[in-house]
Design a protein around this motif. Structure first.
Motif, mmCIF file in Angstrom:
data_model
loop_
_atom_site.group_PDB
_atom_site.id
_atom_site.type_symbol
_atom_site.label_atom_id
_atom_site.label_comp_id
_atom_site.label_asym_id
_atom_site.label_seq_id
_atom_site.Cartn_x
_atom_site.Cartn_y
_atom_site.Cartn_z
ATOM 1 N N ASN A 15 -6.183 7.457 0.020
ATOM 2 C CA ASN A 15 -5.541 6.982 1.241
ATOM 3 C C ASN A 15 -5.989 5.575 1.608
ATOM 4 N N ARG A 16 -7.261 5.296 1.443
ATOM 5 C CA ARG A 16 -7.752 3.940 1.720
ATOM 6 C C ARG A 16 -7.076 2.934 0.796
ATOM 7 N N GLY A 52 0.879 9.113 3.207
ATOM 8 C CA GLY A 52 -0.479 9.384 2.759
ATOM 9 C C GLY A 52 -0.638 10.835 2.323
ATOM 10 N N TYR A 70 -3.653 12.572 7.074
ATOM 11 C CA TYR A 70 -4.841 13.348 6.706
ATOM 12 C C TYR A 70 -5.418 14.100 7.901
ATOM 13 N N SER A 89 -0.467 7.675 7.786
ATOM 14 C CA SER A 89 -1.658 8.494 7.572
ATOM 15 C C SER A 89 -1.441 9.876 8.177
ATOM 16 N N ALA A 111 -3.277 2.582 1.740
ATOM 17 C CA ALA A 111 -3.129 1.878 3.022
ATOM 18 C C ALA A 111 -3.317 0.378 2.856
ATOM 19 N N PHE A 131 2.008 2.325 6.100
ATOM 20 C CA PHE A 131 1.343 3.514 5.556
ATOM 21 C C PHE A 131 1.251 4.575 6.644
ATOM 22 N N SER A 187 6.449 9.409 -1.379
ATOM 23 C CA SER A 187 5.330 10.361 -1.342
ATOM 24 C C SER A 187 4.924 10.632 -2.781
ATOM 25 N N ARG A 191 -9.506 10.871 0.479
ATOM 26 C CA ARG A 191 -9.889 9.757 1.356
ATOM 27 C C ARG A 191 -9.843 8.425 0.611
ATOM 28 N N TYR A 248 -2.664 14.597 2.504
ATOM 29 C CA TYR A 248 -3.605 15.535 3.132
ATOM 30 C C TYR A 248 -4.349 16.209 1.989
#
Length: 212
Positions: A156-157, A137, A173, A171, A160, A169, A78, A153, A139
């Motif tokens: 995270n993209r 991921g 969020y 997710s 991933a 990954f 993390s 965002r 938040y």
């Protein structure tokens, strides 16, 4: 078989904001033991406030970190949240500086993340023992700020995109978006016990293919 589990990262890895034993690392370890039907021995190397740059340095220079990663069959990471938080705090009340600082922080964060993933691959190269790497991921700790939402965002993209036969990954969020009141600690930054259970559940849902 006994599985070695190494957790690296920031205060989410340490479980800050939850009672002892209620961070995602111990919860995920218990879930993994149940799914694998074998003991899972954890090594939690989380550091409160750690950034991608800090983790990269530790993986470069710390024999403890490098050995723990090399020897692990299960790795969770993390990282990235503090890169956003530090940039946001640096901007302070100056709205004009916010976008520029966030943009530079995201660029630096991606570069560091790429280096980290390269180091993990290098440390695991040639190992004959099956392993999985699970990426947590982000938040959004600033849901009221549109620029922060877009930052998370994009991060995270990017993260991933490292998904592979060994890498998964998680997710989180959408689980936290709109549910911050129920899933975050009193500081509105870190998860509470419920939030950490959500993270552990998302990690567990990625499965353990390749370990058995």
């Amino acid at each position: 078989m006994v599985y070695a589990y190494t957790a690296i990262g920031d205060s989410l890895t340490t479980g800050f904001g939850a009672l002892p034993g209620n961070g995602f690392v111990p919860i995920y370890r218990r879930m993994a033991e149940g799914r694998l039907d074998s003991p899972v021995m954890p090594a939690n190397l989380g550091v409160n406030g750690l950034t991608t740059g800090g983790l990269k340095q530790r993986l470069s220079t710390s024999k403890v970190y490098r050995a723990a990663v090399t020897d692990a069959q299960i790795i969770t990471m993390s990282i990235g949240g503090n890169d956003l938080i530090k940039a946001a705090r640096a901007a302070g009340p100056r709205p004009g500086a916010f976008q520029g600082l966030l943009s530079q922080a995201l660029k630096d964060c991606k570069r560091n993340y790429s280096d980290i993933m390269g180091m993990l691959a290098q440390l695991k190269a040639g190992t004959r023992t099956p392993y999985i790497i699970r990426l947590v991921g982000l938040y959004n700790p600033y849901p009221q700020v549109d620029e922060a939402t877009e930052w998370v965002r994009q991060f995270n993209r990017y993260a991933a995109g490292y998904s592979s036969i060994h890498v998964g990954f998680a997710s989180i969020y959408h689980e936290f978006a709109g549910n911050e009141r129920g899933l975050l600690f009193l500081d509105h930054i870190h998860p509470n016990g419920r939030g950490y259970r959500v993270i552990a559940g998302k990690l567990d849902a990625l499965g353990y293919r390749g370990l058995r």
